[in-house]
Design a protein around this motif. Sequence first.
Motif, PDB file in Angstrom:
ATOM      1  N   VAL A  72       0.668  -1.344  -0.043  1.00 16.51           N
ATOM      2  CA  VAL A  72       0.363  -0.200  -0.245  1.00 16.51           C
ATOM      3  C   VAL A  72       0.676   1.066   0.529  1.00 16.51           C
ATOM      4  N   LYS A  73       1.668   0.816   0.516  1.00 14.00           N
ATOM      5  CA  LYS A  73       2.509   1.923   1.295  1.00 14.00           C
ATOM      6  C   LYS A  73       3.461   2.813  -0.525  1.00 14.00           C
ATOM      7  N   VAL A  74       3.776   1.663  -1.638  1.00 10.94           N
ATOM      8  CA  VAL A  74       4.100   1.543  -3.314  1.00 10.94           C
ATOM      9  C   VAL A  74       3.481   1.785  -3.617  1.00 10.94           C
ATOM     10  N   ASN A  75       1.903   1.872  -3.414  1.00 11.24           N
ATOM     11  CA  ASN A  75       1.382   1.184  -4.640  1.00 11.24           C
ATOM     12  C   ASN A  75      -0.137   2.683  -4.864  1.00 11.24           C
ATOM     13  N   LEU A  76      -0.496   2.959  -2.994  1.00 11.78           N
ATOM     14  CA  LEU A  76      -1.457   4.241  -2.715  1.00 11.78           C
ATOM     15  C   LEU A  76      -1.203   4.443  -2.299  1.00 11.78           C
ATOM     16  N   GLU A 128      -2.901   3.283   9.102  1.00  7.87           N
ATOM     17  CA  GLU A 128      -2.774   3.555  10.238  1.00  7.87           C
ATOM     18  C   GLU A 128      -1.695   3.096  11.850  1.00  7.87           C
ATOM     19  N   THR A 129      -1.522   4.115  12.446  1.00  6.50           N
ATOM     20  CA  THR A 129      -0.660   3.364  13.348  1.00  6.50           C
ATOM     21  C   THR A 129      -1.268   2.830  14.795  1.00  6.50           C
TER      22      THR A 129
END
Length: 230
Positions: A117-121, A128-129
């Motif tokens: 998700v970090k890379v693609n979206l 969320e943390t």
Amino acid sequence: MTPSLRSLRKDIAAPTSEFGVPALRIGRSMDTTTVSGAQPAEVTSTVFADLRPADRAVALMALVEALKAEADAAKVEALRLADLTGAKSFRTPMGTVSVTQKATPVRVNEAKLVEWVKVNLAGEDMIETVEQVKPWAAKMITDRLVIIGGDVYDNADLHGGSSFTVVDGIVVLEDGTAVEPVPFATPGDAPDPYVSWPASADKRAAQAAARAWVSGKSTELAHRVLEAGS
């Protein structure tokens, strides 16, 4: 006199031809409506009527385990037959038996999903943390908790379980220190009592006797149940 579990095992394991029902063969239809003999409920009440409750409990638990093993084996045979014939269900005198194949589940690696998700979206605000106590620390703390009265206390605050008294609902140590209950836990619902059957040589022998008896009677018992339900 109440019979011993040892004598009960002998009675259960003893061979008998009381029912005289022929073996069930796949591919043949059988008429069992003329089979004579006592109904299963009558047999059960006769065998167990003069036993103490605990005796009945362990004997019936052994039979339940043995019957489950036979039922599981029969299910395997039904699945094998369904695989050979392509059948999705079987009709029986007690209703339809379905063969269900659930969809293969998708297993997700949560850590790799986060990275994907970090890379693609990256611009979609999808991560969320979550703040939480580390599992090992949570276990260490919760393992120390004890219930006194209607509150939950940390055993570390009780000096490892040293002497204390409860005065007007307040826990007081020997030195006069009042101990506060923890603010993050409350007593849950008390579990219901249950009957267990700890492992032992007697248990293993009783289970073996029950399995042998049920294995030899499974077809006869199945005929009787089908007859009663038809």
